[in-house]
Design a protein around this motif. Structure first.
Motif, short mmCIF file in Angstrom:
data_model
loop_
_atom_site.label_atom_id
_atom_site.label_comp_id
_atom_site.label_asym_id
_atom_site.label_seq_id
_atom_site.Cartn_x
_atom_site.Cartn_y
_atom_site.Cartn_z
N ASP A 33 43.01 17.18 35.57
CA ASP A 33 41.73 17.27 36.26
C ASP A 33 41.96 17.25 37.77
OD1 ASP A 33 39.15 17.31 37.06
OD2 ASP A 33 38.58 15.39 36.18
N GLU A 34 41.91 18.40 38.39
CA GLU A 34 42.12 18.55 39.82
C GLU A 34 43.25 17.65 40.32
OE1 GLU A 34 38.93 19.28 42.22
OE2 GLU A 34 37.49 19.63 40.62
N THR A 61 34.95 18.94 34.58
CA THR A 61 35.41 17.63 34.15
C THR A 61 34.78 17.24 32.82
OG1 THR A 61 35.73 16.94 36.43
CG2 THR A 61 35.52 15.20 34.81
#
Ligand SMILES: Nc1ncnc2c1ncn2[C@@H]1O[C@H](COP(=O)(O)OP(=O)(O)OP(=O)(O)O)[C@@H](O)[C@H]1O
Ligand SMILES: [Mg+2]
Lengths: 353, 577
Positions: free
Chosen positions: A162-163, A43
């Motif tokens: 992001d995920e 991240t």
């Protein structure tokens, strides 16, 4: 030409290196994943690319222009990127249509043009009929699609994720993986995708960056990463594997329970300890001594478990101390305690650091 | 390369010079300046003034010698501590059973009880004190008259003009704090914990004593401390009751130091123990209520079923109504009677009914109507300033826009430990002298109110901001919107309700603020609370009651708006206090 270039990017919190010496080049239209365990700095890297935080070292360039360095960053709103957040960050005070149209509005497009593009992208993600709904009235998967549409409709230079699937249930997650890849194939947007799920990364990506403790372990295409892991960490993180410690002496390498010719193994140099990775699927099991190229090692089944799609055996070579893990098809049944032969192809053994 | 470079057209990035001036710094400097002005400077002036000689301004300890030189003055300090302790304990006796009954049992009328607690909460303590003068004044008080009527006795047993009388009145109007703290805690105790005790053989009473109440104990203690602090910082009720009863407490003594001539230096010195005790106890309170291990009140862990009280439910209900009778029913009955009476002592007969008090207060009195208007204007201005200021600070702190943002947050909550009276003395010391010479102006009242209620604003604003996922704003920014766009299009619309709530939570108490106003008002800036206080000194209870009722009635629409926007109990939640 490279679209996005990260050169020795680093992020330091006090004396802790969240990201260190991170270098990566993406060509235009490439889909790259950052894969690694929790807390490895994925991240952080992504947010540096987006411009939310300055790196403490190194530079980031887009289209040959520097956009981030320790001395200053172009703010996120001037980077023409898009990002999909783990929480989706769909604005609850706006309808689906308003959410998706927001980026176009900021770019001061005409109302009719905005409408046209919003409708088009909503068609692509099959959400056109829900245009007037508020986010609270959508399911998780639908919110995910809105987030995708909102990020893609502005035709960003770089798309960051992001995920994005971590809040979905297993089935939907699998479906959305393909959806994301499909959208990428359709729009060819340069994409950086953060995940800690290896199969997600493998399905979607052209290349995968495996990270550990803030550092890059290996960058390769998915199949290379699986077949040719360079480090113990990568071999263990991508798929399951056996780590075999060998001792190189003369023209042979001695392992726990068997010995291989040095000439048949890759990467044999110097003398002393060598570490090899051997996938459980690459090992054969037989009741009688196999003939052929592979090494044949007499062994005993020490335990087993049935996982539906395959059998998972722990097999101990008769002259060895530690069992080796072997996967076979569900039809190959061996009882615990029975004698078997292990078939080990030296070419399947990969030298790792 | 140059072909694609134009894609960053909004602001071509110059290699090596990607730094941009961040205008949030300006905002930060402005906010820090305002907070210095509102919080830090009055505090510093308070301390400095306490060491200054009256006319010359030289350094001296004389003020402290004067302030603590007489037994009378020291007694007043001790009286305050005693008063705080007694009224906090009494408040606990009122509040804890009610809180438990409302939060955890099947007592009938739980909603009604909550409403009555709210009614108590929005009754200014000085209004309550006046009502209790009508009820329990020696001889003429209604309770005494009923007693004499019933027993034929010569005199009634009640005397509001006593230490006990004062303690009871203060307890009656501060118990809602304990109620709020305790219900909040009890509502988080899961039934499973109680079930666990039941299964081991404990009956409902035993379970309550051994499991439920101990779990809520930190909250109860926290509430007791708040009540204690409230009692020692209170000015109105003691001034109306203690002075006729011939004893002093800190706040009334401070008021006398402020009489003619104003001896602000001595007052500042005399205010120090009040400040010290408050700071200390607030720290203790934080320690108690923050101790995580003790508070197994996670909010999860199953549903909460009410405890079935059986026949006892009516006994408990009776107690709730008894408390409500003392704090709401009796006081309001006789306030209303008085407001509509020609002379309150003549009772309920029809020929005693008249509207002349209202007419007088609204149209004839030179400043009464103006004072109500002033109250609302100043309260509105302070609530607005406080909400936006604290929102700005909370945002800056939560998003870490500047280094040391935490300091700003601290400054916003710091006034919580400064009693209104002390704050007023600080403001007087800082801004009454030239060059600002703000004494008696509307501005000084607005600023003082703003400061007093900054903590309420900040607690609410930061809770609101923390409830917003920062990714909401980041999503705006990656799509090309500026931080301002994010604030305007996303943050503001999402926080509308919270901001309105915070505004009301400041506005409502600010319309009745007395402790600071009494030290700072001028001839043209009298507020309603001061007006009521003046009338009580004149013994003008009919007109006073009319004015007090007008103030209460004007509050009702605001309550209604708040309840519409934020739910029925918006004033009885933890972060309201
Ligand atoms: N503000 C901060 N101060 C100190 N350390 C931080 C800060 N932010 C992140 N870190 C640390 O930096 C490391 C990398 O964090 P990051 O969020 O990038 O991890 P991640 O790879 O995204 O993990 P996950 O998969 O759990 O999301 C973590 O060890 C984290 O604790
Ligand atoms: Mg992460």
């Amino acid at each position: 030409m490279s679209k996005l270039v990260l050169k020795n990017v680093a992020k330091r919190y006090g004396s802790f290196d969240a990201v260190a010496d991170f270098s990566l080049e993406l060509v235009k239209g490439e889909f790259v994943s950052l894969l690694g365990p929790s807390g490895c700095g994925k991240t952080t890297t992504l947010r540096m690319i987006a411009g939310f935080m300055p790196p403490t070292g190194g530079t980031i360039e887009m289209d040959g222009q520097q956009i981030s360095s320790a001395s200053g960053v172009v703010p996120p709103e001037r980077r023409r990127m898009s990002m999909i957040f783990q929480s989706y960050a769909i604005w609850p005070n706006m309808t689906v249509g308003e959410n998706v149209g927001f980026g176009l509005q900021v770019r001061k497009l005409s109302r009719s043009e905005i409408d046209r593009r919003v409708d088009k992208i909503l068609d692509v993600v099959q959400m056109r009929n829900l245009k007037g709904r508020y986010p609270a009235e959508l399911s998780g998967g639908q919110q995910q699609r809105v987030a995708l549409a909102r990020a893609i409709v502005v035709e960003p230079e770089v798309l960051l994720l992001d995920e994005p699937l971590s809040n979905l249930d297993a089935n939907l997650r699998e479906e959305m993986r393909f959806e994301i890849r499909r959208l990428h194939d359709e729009f060819k947007i340069t994409t950086v995708y953060v995940t800690h799920d290896q199969s997600e990364a493998m399905v979607t990506s052209d290349r995968i960056v495996v990270m550990n403790k803030g550092k890059i372990e290996q960058i390769d295409a998915p199949h290379t990463l699986y077949r040719r892991p360079k480090s113990r960490f990568v071999a263990g993180f991508i798929g399951r594997t056996n780590f075999l410690e060998g001792d190189h002496q003369g023209n042979e390498v001695r392992f726990d329970g068997f010995t291989a010719k040095a000439g048949n193994l890759e990467g044999v140099n110097g003398s002393g300890a060598l570490l090899y990775s051997l996938r459980p699927q690459a090992i054969g099991l037989a009741t009688s001594q196999p003939s052929g190229q592979a090494l044949a090692v007499e062994a005993e089944i020490s335990s087993r478990s049935y996982l539906g799609e395959y059998w998972d055996y722990q097999v101990r070579p008769l002259t060895g101390a530690k069992p080796i893990r072997v996967s076979t098809s569900p039809s190959q049944v061996f009882e615990v305690g029975s004698r078997v032969w292990l078939e080990i192809d030296p070419a399947a053994m990969v030298r790792v650091e | 390369m140059t072909a694609t470079a134009s894609t960053l057209d909004a602001a071509p990035a110059r290699p090596g010079r990607a730094g941009y001036f961040d205008s949030t710094w300006l905002l930060w400097i402005a906010i820090i300046a305002v907070l210095l002005f509102l919080v830090v400077s009055p505090f510093i002036y308070l301390v400095i003034t306490s060491f200054q000689a009256e006319r010359t301004g030289e350094f001296t300890f004389a003020n402290y010698a004067t302030a603590y030189g007489r037994a009378r003055y020291v007694d007043a300090l001790l009286n305050s501590l005693k008063l705080g302790a007694v009224s906090a304990l009494l408040a606990g006796v009122f509040a804890v059973p009610l809180a438990w009954a409302v939060a955890r049992t099947d007592m009938p009328g739980r909603g009604l009880t909550r409403m009555l607690v709210l009614a108590t909460f929005i009754t200014p303590p000085y209004t309550g004190a006046v009502a209790w003068i009508l009820l329990a004044g020696p001889n003429a008080g209604w309770l005494n008259r009923f007693y004499m009527l019933a027993t034929g006795a010569e005199a009634g047993p009640f005397n509001i003009y006593s230490f006990t009388g004062l303690a009871v009145v203060i307890a009656l109007y501060s118990f809602p704090y304990i109620f709020i703290f305790t219900t909040a805690a009890l509502e988080l105790v899961s039934s499973e914990m109680e079930d666990a005790a039941n299964i081991l053989g404990a009956g409902p009473w035993r379970t309550m004593w051994r499991v439920t109440l101990p779990l809520a104990l930190p909250a109860i203690l926290g509430g007791l401390i708040i009540c204690f602090l409230e009692a020692i910082a209170l000015f109105g009720s003691p001034a109306m009751i203690a002075i006729p009863a011939r004893f002093n407490v800190v706040t009334t003594q401070l008021f006398q130091f402020f009489g003619n001539p104003v001896r602000v230096e001595v007052a500042a010195a005399y205010a120090m123990p009040l400040l010290g005790v408050t700071v200390l106890l607030v720290l203790v309170q934080r320690l108690i209520t923050r101790r995580k291990g003790f508070v197994a009140l996670t909010g999860k862990g199953g549903d909460r079923r009410p405890i079935l009280l059986g026949r006892w439910r009516w006994v408990v209900f009776g107690y709730a109504m008894f408390v409500a009778a003392l704090s709401v029913f009796l006081p309001y009955i006789f306030l209303i009677q008085s407001a509509f009476a020609k002379a309150w002592g003549r009772g309920f007969s029809l020929d005693n009914v008249s509207l002349q008090n209202f007419r007088f207060v609204l149209f004839e009195h030179a400043t009464a109507a103006q004072s109500v208007l002033n109250s609302f204007l100043y309260a509105g201005a302070s609530a607005t300033v406080a909400v936006f200021l604290t929102l700005g600070v909370a945002y800056i702190v939560a998003r870490k826009l500047v280094p040391f943002g935490g300091v700003l947050g601290f400054l916003c909550v710091a006034p919580f430990v400064i009693p209104g009276v002390v704050l007023a003395i600080g403001f007087y010391a800082a801004y009454a002298p030239p060059p600002l010479a703000l004494y008696g102006t509307a501005l000084i009242l607005i600023l003082a109110f703003t400061t007093r209620f900054l903590p309420v604003g900040y607690v609410n604003a930061s809770a609101a901001i923390r409830s917003l996922n920062p990714e909401m704003e980041e999503a705006v920014r990656v799509l090309g919107g500026s931080r301002l766009t994010a604030l305007r299009r996303v943050v503001a619309p999402l926080l509308k309700r919270n901001l309105l709530g915070a505004w009301l939570l400041i506005f409502i108490p600010a319309t009745r603020e007395l402790s600071a106003a009494i030290f700072l008002y001028g001839p043209n800036t009298k507020v309603a609370s001061v007006m009521i206080f003046d009338m009580s000194e004149e013994g003008n209870f009919e007109r006073l009651a009319a004015l007090a009722l007008i103030l209460q009635v004007l509050t009702l629409p605001l309550l209604w708006v708040g309840q519409k926007a934020l739910g029925r109990d918006f004033m009885l939640r933890r972060n309201a206090t």
